[in-house]
Design an enzyme around this catalytic site. Sequence first.
Site, PDB file in Angstrom:
ATOM      1  N   PHE A 128      63.672  30.283  27.914  1.00  0.00           N
ATOM      2  CA  PHE A 128      62.833  29.467  28.793  1.00  0.00           C
ATOM      3  C   PHE A 128      63.751  28.473  29.502  1.00  0.00           C
ATOM      4  CE2 PHE A 128      60.491  25.495  29.362  1.00  0.00           C
ATOM      5  CZ  PHE A 128      59.292  25.897  29.937  1.00  0.00           C
ATOM      6  N   LEU A 130      64.128  25.643  32.082  1.00  0.00           N
ATOM      7  CA  LEU A 130      63.582  24.608  32.957  1.00  0.00           C
ATOM      8  C   LEU A 130      64.626  23.513  33.220  1.00  0.00           C
ATOM      9  CD1 LEU A 130      61.079  23.300  34.360  1.00  0.00           C
ATOM     10  CD2 LEU A 130      60.511  22.236  32.171  1.00  0.00           C
ATOM     11  N   GLU A 132      67.764  21.112  33.876  1.00  0.00           N
ATOM     12  CA  GLU A 132      68.981  21.237  34.698  1.00  0.00           C
ATOM     13  C   GLU A 132      69.895  20.039  34.432  1.00  0.00           C
ATOM     14  OE1 GLU A 132      67.892  21.823  38.793  1.00  0.00           O
ATOM     15  OE2 GLU A 132      66.687  23.596  38.292  1.00  0.00           O
ATOM     16  N   ALA A 135      68.172  17.074  35.850  1.00  0.00           N
ATOM     17  CA  ALA A 135      66.723  16.884  35.633  1.00  0.00           C
ATOM     18  C   ALA A 135      66.297  17.429  34.276  1.00  0.00           C
ATOM     19  CB  ALA A 135      65.920  17.577  36.740  1.00  0.00           C
ATOM     20  N   THR A 163      67.812  27.178  25.014  1.00  0.00           N
ATOM     21  CA  THR A 163      67.804  27.806  23.693  1.00  0.00           C
ATOM     22  C   THR A 163      67.744  29.324  23.849  1.00  0.00           C
ATOM     23  OG1 THR A 163      66.649  25.911  22.756  1.00  0.00           O
ATOM     24  CG2 THR A 163      66.518  27.966  21.507  1.00  0.00           C
ATOM     25  N   ARG A 270      69.114  11.331 -11.985  1.00  0.00           N
ATOM     26  CA  ARG A 270      70.332  10.520 -11.796  1.00  0.00           C
ATOM     27  C   ARG A 270      70.170   9.182 -12.532  1.00  0.00           C
ATOM     28  NH1 ARG A 270      75.708  10.595 -10.956  1.00  0.00           N
ATOM     29  NH2 ARG A 270      76.382   8.609 -10.052  1.00  0.00           N
ATOM     30  N   HIS A 340      70.513  10.093  -2.702  1.00  0.00           N
ATOM     31  CA  HIS A 340      71.579  10.895  -3.322  1.00  0.00           C
ATOM     32  C   HIS A 340      72.928  10.185  -3.314  1.00  0.00           C
ATOM     33  CE1 HIS A 340      68.641  14.140  -3.119  1.00  0.00           C
ATOM     34  NE2 HIS A 340      69.426  14.834  -3.899  1.00  0.00           N
ATOM     35  N   GLU A 365      61.845  19.314  24.121  1.00  0.00           N
ATOM     36  CA  GLU A 365      60.407  19.425  24.435  1.00  0.00           C
ATOM     37  C   GLU A 365      59.736  18.062  24.559  1.00  0.00           C
ATOM     38  OE1 GLU A 365      58.297  22.697  22.803  1.00  0.00           O
ATOM     39  OE2 GLU A 365      60.144  23.813  22.538  1.00  0.00           O
ATOM     40  N   GLU A 369      60.638   8.965  23.975  1.00  0.00           N
ATOM     41  CA  GLU A 369      60.206   8.049  25.041  1.00  0.00           C
ATOM     42  C   GLU A 369      59.192   8.732  25.962  1.00  0.00           C
ATOM     43  OE1 GLU A 369      63.451   8.636  24.231  1.00  0.00           O
ATOM     44  OE2 GLU A 369      63.635   6.802  23.045  1.00  0.00           O
TER      45      GLU A 369
HETATM   46  C1  LIG Z   1      69.320  21.818  21.348  1.00  0.00           C
HETATM   47  C2  LIG Z   1      68.527  21.721  22.612  1.00  0.00           C
HETATM   48  C3  LIG Z   1      67.742  22.815  23.003  1.00  0.00           C
HETATM   49  C4  LIG Z   1      67.013  22.768  24.196  1.00  0.00           C
HETATM   50  N1  LIG Z   1      66.305  23.872  24.614  1.00  0.00           N
HETATM   51  C5  LIG Z   1      65.772  23.897  25.859  1.00  0.00           C
HETATM   52  C6  LIG Z   1      65.200  25.113  26.384  1.00  0.00           C
HETATM   53  O1  LIG Z   1      65.133  26.148  25.713  1.00  0.00           O
HETATM   54  N2  LIG Z   1      64.744  25.104  27.668  1.00  0.00           N
HETATM   55  C7  LIG Z   1      64.795  23.990  28.457  1.00  0.00           C
HETATM   56  O2  LIG Z   1      64.357  24.063  29.606  1.00  0.00           O
HETATM   57  N3  LIG Z   1      65.323  22.814  27.986  1.00  0.00           N
HETATM   58  C8  LIG Z   1      65.820  22.752  26.720  1.00  0.00           C
HETATM   59  N4  LIG Z   1      66.384  21.590  26.225  1.00  0.00           N
HETATM   60  C9  LIG Z   1      66.442  20.410  27.105  1.00  0.00           C
HETATM   61  C10 LIG Z   1      65.576  19.260  26.623  1.00  0.00           C
HETATM   62  O3  LIG Z   1      64.219  19.542  26.825  1.00  0.00           O
HETATM   63  C11 LIG Z   1      66.052  17.986  27.364  1.00  0.00           C
HETATM   64  O4  LIG Z   1      67.337  17.668  26.851  1.00  0.00           O
HETATM   65  C12 LIG Z   1      65.096  16.824  27.191  1.00  0.00           C
HETATM   66  O5  LIG Z   1      63.880  17.061  27.857  1.00  0.00           O
HETATM   67  C13 LIG Z   1      65.699  15.516  27.708  1.00  0.00           C
HETATM   68  O6  LIG Z   1      66.245  15.655  28.979  1.00  0.00           O
HETATM   69  P1  LIG Z   1      67.737  15.130  29.283  1.00  0.00           P
HETATM   70  O7  LIG Z   1      68.635  15.677  28.229  1.00  0.00           O
HETATM   71  O8  LIG Z   1      68.055  15.475  30.690  1.00  0.00           O
HETATM   72  O9  LIG Z   1      67.670  13.573  29.090  1.00  0.00           O
HETATM   73  P2  LIG Z   1      67.225  12.533  30.227  1.00  0.00           P
HETATM   74  O10 LIG Z   1      65.949  12.969  30.840  1.00  0.00           O
HETATM   75  O11 LIG Z   1      68.373  12.282  31.126  1.00  0.00           O
HETATM   76  O12 LIG Z   1      66.946  11.246  29.357  1.00  0.00           O
HETATM   77  C14 LIG Z   1      67.988  10.375  28.902  1.00  0.00           C
HETATM   78  C15 LIG Z   1      67.334   9.225  28.153  1.00  0.00           C
HETATM   79  O13 LIG Z   1      66.469   8.492  29.034  1.00  0.00           O
HETATM   80  C16 LIG Z   1      65.160   8.454  28.492  1.00  0.00           C
HETATM   81  N5  LIG Z   1      64.177   8.461  29.581  1.00  0.00           N
HETATM   82  C17 LIG Z   1      64.084   9.362  30.609  1.00  0.00           C
HETATM   83  N6  LIG Z   1      63.032   9.054  31.377  1.00  0.00           N
HETATM   84  C18 LIG Z   1      62.429   7.978  30.830  1.00  0.00           C
HETATM   85  C19 LIG Z   1      61.282   7.198  31.149  1.00  0.00           C
HETATM   86  N7  LIG Z   1      60.512   7.498  32.216  1.00  0.00           N
HETATM   87  N8  LIG Z   1      60.968   6.154  30.356  1.00  0.00           N
HETATM   88  C20 LIG Z   1      61.711   5.852  29.276  1.00  0.00           C
HETATM   89  N9  LIG Z   1      62.823   6.546  28.916  1.00  0.00           N
HETATM   90  C21 LIG Z   1      63.153   7.595  29.677  1.00  0.00           C
HETATM   91  C22 LIG Z   1      65.052   9.674  27.615  1.00  0.00           C
HETATM   92  O14 LIG Z   1      64.028   9.547  26.640  1.00  0.00           O
HETATM   93  C23 LIG Z   1      66.434   9.711  26.992  1.00  0.00           C
HETATM   94  O15 LIG Z   1      66.500   8.785  25.937  1.00  0.00           O
HETATM   95  C24 LIG Z   1      67.058  21.594  25.003  1.00  0.00           C
HETATM   96  C25 LIG Z   1      67.829  20.492  24.587  1.00  0.00           C
HETATM   97  C26 LIG Z   1      68.553  20.549  23.415  1.00  0.00           C
HETATM   98  C27 LIG Z   1      69.391  19.369  23.024  1.00  0.00           C
END
Ligand SMILES: Cc1cc2nc3c(=O)[nH]c(=O)nc-3n(C[C@H](O)[C@H](O)[C@H](O)COP(=O)(O)OP(=O)(O)OC[C@H]3O[C@@H](n4cnc5c(N)ncnc54)[C@H](O)[C@@H]3O)c2cc1C
Length: 390
Positions: A128, A130, A132, A135, A163, A270, A340, A365, A369
């Site tokens: 899946f 989404l 970038e 974004a 993933t 323990r 532990h 997902e 926040e």
């Molecule tokens: C192991 C792993 C597997 C994943 N698998 C998938 C997948 O299969 N498909 C897919 O599409 N994506 C996947 N993701 C992506 C994941 O969904 C995103 O990393 C996540 O949504 C956060 O986006 P970002 O990393 O760009 O962080 P950002 O959006 O840049 O956020 C950075 C920080 O700012 C905070 N923030 C952002 N906006 C706000 C707001 N409006 N108010 C307050 N705080 C805010 C966030 O909470 C975070 O703390 C995966 C990520 C990981 C780590």
Amino acid sequence: MDFRLSPEEKLILETVRTFVDAELMPLERDLQEAELAGRGGEFPDEETLRRLQGKARELGLWALQVPEEYGGLGLGQQLMALITMEVHRCLVPFQFGGGADNILFAGTEEQKREYLLPTIAGERRSCFALTEPTAGSDATNIRLQAVPDGDDFVLTGEKIFITGGSEADYAIVFAVTDRERGSRGGITCFLVDRSMGFTSRPIQTMGAWSPARLAFDGVRVPRRNVLGEMGKGFELAMRWIVNGRVVIPARAVGRAQRLLEMGVDYARQRVAFGHPIGDYQAIQWMLADSEVEIEAARWLVMHAAWLQDEGIDNHHEASIAKLHGAQMVNRVADRVLQIHGGMGYTKELPIERVLRDVRVFRIYEGTDEIQKRTIAKDLLRGTAGLGRWE
Ligand SMILES: Cc1cc2nc3c(=O)[nH]c(=O)nc-3n(C[C@H](O)[C@H](O)[C@H](O)COP(=O)(O)OP(=O)(O)OC[C@H]3O[C@@H](n4cnc5c(N)ncnc54)[C@H](O)[C@@H]3O)c2cc1C
């Protein structure tokens, strides 16, 4: 609200429990040895996973949530949540075979033949895509572009943290088809075969997860591979994501329950200052706080799952369950590690690994926040919350 299981559902859950105890639990030792040898992230390997899925299939555990008309068990979200909790009691990463992304059912008959059915059969694998590089939380701002060209679209851009992106032979890709309209009619979902030309590169993480970067450099995708309606991709993406917001906290409950069992065992045996450490209130409070938080998470998950099974919009309750479940399992893992002492910090026990693995529950997902943002927006709009019961 009635969470009682039918005799048939009880039997399915019992079968899952037997499978977990007989087939998965014995592998925990191998996982720990692999971890000590620095290969924990690769366990179980592909062959072992397939073998385990095959054994589960012999017991009828295959395509659990796939509707019966497509050869699946058609299980509802409540039973699926209970199964997920049961499976995640074991620390060996495992998922049943034959699962298909919920949005693949939005495909045309031809797409179902080419993508959905082989996925259910375990012959094809999807991912899946989404997020970038620019974004993540604000997925409405994705940039990967799909430009029409004759009977095709040409996709250009990048996806990150996908993933299963290294293993998938096709990707469910969200792309911009109308920049002006953005998420309100300007994002479209495409089914893109690896053979059409996208490439992937794995990303190392602090846990067992190894998502991938996907590159689309002018990838040609036939128009017939649009999933759902043109411009309606964002709605499909959200439908996929809300489902995960029930599954992830269910995983958290299973993991936390198992860790708490380890914490209780250790507190009993323990000895420090002449007494089992469980005699000390500081340790008792860590156990009690963990128990309360796990139970709260369990019922939040079940409530969100029940709403989903009833066909009631559960995005608010799913956000609450995801937020609490993800934070809860991190707190429980940290406490159980503390109980532990030095042993908790070593790789001889699985606790430090679980702590690293579950950290991502608070990120993917929808971060903590973003869940809070959803919950607060609903409250401020007056559309949900404040003890609403259907
Ligand atoms: C192991 C792993 C597997 C994943 N698998 C998938 C997948 O299969 N498909 C897919 O599409 N994506 C996947 N993701 C992506 C994941 O969904 C995103 O990393 C996540 O949504 C956060 O986006 P970002 O990393 O760009 O962080 P950002 O959006 O840049 O956020 C950075 C920080 O700012 C905070 N923030 C952002 N906006 C706000 C707001 N409006 N108010 C307050 N705080 C805010 C966030 O909470 C975070 O703390 C995966 C990520 C990981 C780590």
